[in-house]
Design a protein around this motif. Structure first.
Motif, mmCIF file in Angstrom:
data_model
loop_
_atom_site.group_PDB
_atom_site.id
_atom_site.type_symbol
_atom_site.label_atom_id
_atom_site.label_comp_id
_atom_site.label_asym_id
_atom_site.label_seq_id
_atom_site.Cartn_x
_atom_site.Cartn_y
_atom_site.Cartn_z
ATOM 1 N N GLN A 66 -5.707 -28.739 109.096
ATOM 2 C CA GLN A 66 -4.437 -28.963 108.410
ATOM 3 C C GLN A 66 -3.278 -29.056 109.400
ATOM 4 O O GLN A 66 -2.382 -29.892 109.245
ATOM 5 C CB GLN A 66 -4.194 -27.834 107.405
ATOM 6 N N LEU A 67 -3.306 -28.213 110.436
ATOM 7 C CA LEU A 67 -2.259 -28.266 111.456
ATOM 8 C C LEU A 67 -2.297 -29.587 112.216
ATOM 9 O O LEU A 67 -1.254 -30.159 112.534
ATOM 10 C CB LEU A 67 -2.424 -27.085 112.428
ATOM 11 N N ALA A 68 -3.501 -30.072 112.516
ATOM 12 C CA ALA A 68 -3.636 -31.339 113.237
ATOM 13 C C ALA A 68 -3.039 -32.486 112.416
ATOM 14 O O ALA A 68 -2.343 -33.362 112.961
ATOM 15 C CB ALA A 68 -5.099 -31.621 113.557
ATOM 16 N N LEU A 69 -3.285 -32.502 111.128
ATOM 17 C CA LEU A 69 -2.724 -33.545 110.271
ATOM 18 C C LEU A 69 -1.203 -33.407 110.173
ATOM 19 O O LEU A 69 -0.477 -34.415 110.181
ATOM 20 C CB LEU A 69 -3.345 -33.460 108.872
ATOM 21 N N PHE A 70 -0.724 -32.174 110.101
ATOM 22 C CA PHE A 70 0.729 -31.952 110.023
ATOM 23 C C PHE A 70 1.408 -32.448 111.296
ATOM 24 O O PHE A 70 2.448 -33.107 111.237
ATOM 25 C CB PHE A 70 1.022 -30.468 109.801
ATOM 26 N N ARG A 71 0.816 -32.139 112.463
ATOM 27 C CA ARG A 71 1.384 -32.630 113.728
ATOM 28 C C ARG A 71 1.380 -34.145 113.769
ATOM 29 O O ARG A 71 2.358 -34.770 114.178
ATOM 30 C CB ARG A 71 0.600 -32.067 114.923
ATOM 31 N N ARG A 72 0.273 -34.735 113.355
ATOM 32 C CA ARG A 72 0.157 -36.196 113.393
ATOM 33 C C ARG A 72 1.270 -36.865 112.595
ATOM 34 O O ARG A 72 1.830 -37.880 113.019
ATOM 35 C CB ARG A 72 -1.202 -36.612 112.823
ATOM 36 N N ASP A 73 1.599 -36.290 111.456
ATOM 37 C CA ASP A 73 2.553 -36.919 110.550
ATOM 38 C C ASP A 73 4.010 -36.529 110.811
ATOM 39 O O ASP A 73 4.926 -37.218 110.340
ATOM 40 C CB ASP A 73 2.205 -36.564 109.099
ATOM 41 N N ASN A 74 4.245 -35.428 111.557
ATOM 42 C CA ASN A 74 5.604 -34.904 111.647
ATOM 43 C C ASN A 74 6.095 -34.564 113.038
ATOM 44 O O ASN A 74 7.294 -34.361 113.218
ATOM 45 C CB ASN A 74 5.717 -33.638 110.784
ATOM 46 N N LEU A 123 -1.018 -43.874 116.291
ATOM 47 C CA LEU A 123 -0.561 -44.701 115.173
ATOM 48 C C LEU A 123 -1.748 -45.237 114.378
ATOM 49 O O LEU A 123 -1.730 -45.261 113.140
ATOM 50 C CB LEU A 123 0.288 -45.862 115.690
ATOM 51 N N GLU A 124 -2.797 -45.657 115.086
ATOM 52 C CA GLU A 124 -4.007 -46.122 114.408
ATOM 53 C C GLU A 124 -4.649 -45.002 113.602
ATOM 54 O O GLU A 124 -5.095 -45.209 112.472
ATOM 55 C CB GLU A 124 -5.002 -46.671 115.437
ATOM 56 N N LEU A 125 -4.694 -43.805 114.195
ATOM 57 C CA LEU A 125 -5.283 -42.663 113.494
ATOM 58 C C LEU A 125 -4.507 -42.328 112.227
ATOM 59 O O LEU A 125 -5.074 -41.799 111.260
ATOM 60 C CB LEU A 125 -5.335 -41.443 114.419
ATOM 61 N N ALA A 126 -3.208 -42.615 112.243
ATOM 62 C CA ALA A 126 -2.375 -42.360 111.069
ATOM 63 C C ALA A 126 -2.419 -43.517 110.068
ATOM 64 O O ALA A 126 -1.740 -43.475 109.037
ATOM 65 C CB ALA A 126 -0.931 -42.109 111.497
ATOM 66 N N GLY A 127 -3.210 -44.560 110.382
ATOM 67 C CA GLY A 127 -3.372 -45.671 109.453
ATOM 68 C C GLY A 127 -2.264 -46.704 109.487
ATOM 69 O O GLY A 127 -2.097 -47.477 108.532
ATOM 70 N N GLN A 128 -1.500 -46.753 110.599
ATOM 71 C CA GLN A 128 -0.412 -47.723 110.713
ATOM 72 C C GLN A 128 -0.974 -49.102 111.056
ATOM 73 O O GLN A 128 -1.621 -49.280 112.089
ATOM 74 C CB GLN A 128 0.573 -47.284 111.805
ATOM 75 N N ARG A 129 -0.720 -50.068 110.208
ATOM 76 C CA ARG A 129 -1.267 -51.413 110.420
ATOM 77 C C ARG A 129 -0.615 -52.124 111.602
ATOM 78 O O ARG A 129 -1.226 -52.997 112.228
ATOM 79 C CB ARG A 129 -1.093 -52.248 109.159
ATOM 80 N N ASP A 130 0.642 -51.754 111.875
ATOM 81 C CA ASP A 130 1.357 -52.403 112.987
ATOM 82 C C ASP A 130 1.340 -51.530 114.234
ATOM 83 O O ASP A 130 2.289 -51.532 115.021
ATOM 84 C CB ASP A 130 2.794 -52.704 112.574
ATOM 85 N N ALA A 131 0.246 -50.792 114.436
ATOM 86 C CA ALA A 131 0.174 -49.811 115.521
ATOM 87 C C ALA A 131 0.489 -50.427 116.881
ATOM 88 O O ALA A 131 1.279 -49.869 117.660
ATOM 89 C CB ALA A 131 -1.205 -49.157 115.537
ATOM 90 N N PHE A 132 -0.093 -51.564 117.196
ATOM 91 C CA PHE A 132 0.091 -52.143 118.525
ATOM 92 C C PHE A 132 1.489 -52.751 118.695
ATOM 93 O O PHE A 132 2.057 -52.700 119.785
ATOM 94 C CB PHE A 132 -1.007 -53.162 118.817
ATOM 95 N N ASP A 133 2.043 -53.291 117.624
ATOM 96 C CA ASP A 133 3.414 -53.806 117.701
ATOM 97 C C ASP A 133 4.399 -52.663 117.948
ATOM 98 O O ASP A 133 5.307 -52.777 118.784
ATOM 99 C CB ASP A 133 3.781 -54.542 116.420
ATOM 100 N N ARG A 134 4.221 -51.556 117.239
ATOM 101 C CA ARG A 134 5.113 -50.416 117.421
ATOM 102 C C ARG A 134 4.919 -49.794 118.791
ATOM 103 O O ARG A 134 5.887 -49.368 119.438
ATOM 104 C CB ARG A 134 4.882 -49.379 116.314
#
Length: 230
Positions: A80-88, A112-123
Motif C-alpha cells: 500500500q505504501l509503494a502504491l501511495f508513493r507512486r501516485d503522490n 510513469l508506465e508502471l502508473a499506467g500513463q499512456r504518454d509516459a515517454f512523451d512526459r
C-alpha cells in the motif's frame, strides 16, 4: 493558512542493530503545509535521513502516527505504501539509483508506465528537456557525469507530478557548480508542478532558500525556525 499536507504525531523509530535495538528518532511531532519548502538539517547521525524515510513511507514508524494527504501511512503495509508513493510522491536520493541497463529516457518513463500513463515517454522526454538533458535522452547512466545522472533522477522524481517531493542530500555527491545547478532545478520543479518540497541537506545555501528549517539533534527536533520569524 494552507492545509497540512503531512503531519507526524509522537513518532518514534527504533531499528535492530548488531548490539540490539537502536533508538533513531524520539517523539517527533511536525506539520508540513501544502506548498511549503522544508529543510531538515543537523549533524551527521542526528536522524535527518531517517525522518525523511518515515515521511516517504520507506521506513515504518515504531510508534506514533504519520498522515500524508489525509492518509494514515502508519496503517499501510509495504504494498500500500509503494502504491501511495507512486501516485503522490517523488523521491531523490544522494545516490542516483538509476537503472544502469536503461537509457535516461527509459529511467524517467518507467514509473510513469508502471502508473499506467499512456504518454509516459512523451512526459519523460519533456522532463528531461526541462532539466537540460535534451541531447542525452538516449545515453545510459555510465555515459553521463554525476551531475547529469542527478538531473535524470530529478526528472524521474518529478515526471509523475507528485504532490510531495522528498530529497535526501540531493547535492551531496556533486561538485559546487553541479550542486548549485541541482538546487535551482529542484526549486524550478517545485514551482512548475506546485509540489511541497522536503529536503535533507548540509548545504547552507540550500537550507537558506527553504521557507522553514527544522534542526535535529540526537533523534529529536532541536530547533525549528521560519524565515518569517528571523
Amino acid at each position: 493558512m494552507p492545509d497540512p499536507i503531512l503531519s507526524m504525531t509522537d513518532t518514534c523509530l527504533s531499528l535492530d542493530g548488531n548490539a540490539g535495538q537502536v533508538d533513531i528518532l524520539h517523539d517527533i511531532s511536525l506539520t508540513v503545509t501544502s506548498g511549503e519548502t522544508l529543510g531538515l538539517v543537523g549533524p551527521s547521525g542526528s536522524g535527518k535521513s531517517s525522518l525523511l524515510m518515515l515521511m516517504g513511507g520507506l521506513e515504518q514508524a515504531t510508534s506514533g502516527k504519520i498522515t500524508a494527504l489525509g492518509q494514515d501511512l502508519t496503517a499501510m503495509n509495504e504494498d500500500q505504501l509503494a502504491l501511495f508513493r507512486r501516485d503522490n510522491m517523488g523521491v531523490v536520493f544522494q545516490s542516483f539509483h538509476l537503472i544502469p541497463t536503461m537509457t535516461a529516457l527509459e529511467n524517467v518513463a518507467t514509473p510513469l508506465e508502471l502508473a499506467g500513463q499512456r504518454d509516459a515517454f512523451d512526459r519523460a522526454e519533456a522532463e528531461l528537456n526541462a532539466v537540460g538533458l535534451a541531447e542525452r535522452i538516449n545515453h545510459y547512466p555510465n555515459q553521463m557525469s554525476g551531475g547529469e545522472q542527478q538531473r535524470v533522477a530529478l526528472a524521474r522524481a518529478s515526471a509523475p507530478r507528485p504532490r510531495l517531493l522528498l530529497a535526501d542530500e540531493p547535492t551531496g555527491n556533486l561538485d559546487e557548480a553541479n550542486g548549485a545547478a541541482i538546487i535551482d532545478l529542484l526549486f524550478d520543479l517545485r514551482d512548475r508542478h506546485g509540489a511541497t518540497l522536503i529536503m535533507v541537506t548540509h548545504a547552507n545555501e540550500l537550507a537558506s532558500r527553504c521557507d522553514r528549517v527544522v534542526r535535529l539533534r540526537d533523534g529529536r527536533i532541536d530547533e525549528a525556525m521560519s524565515k518569517a520569524a528571523e
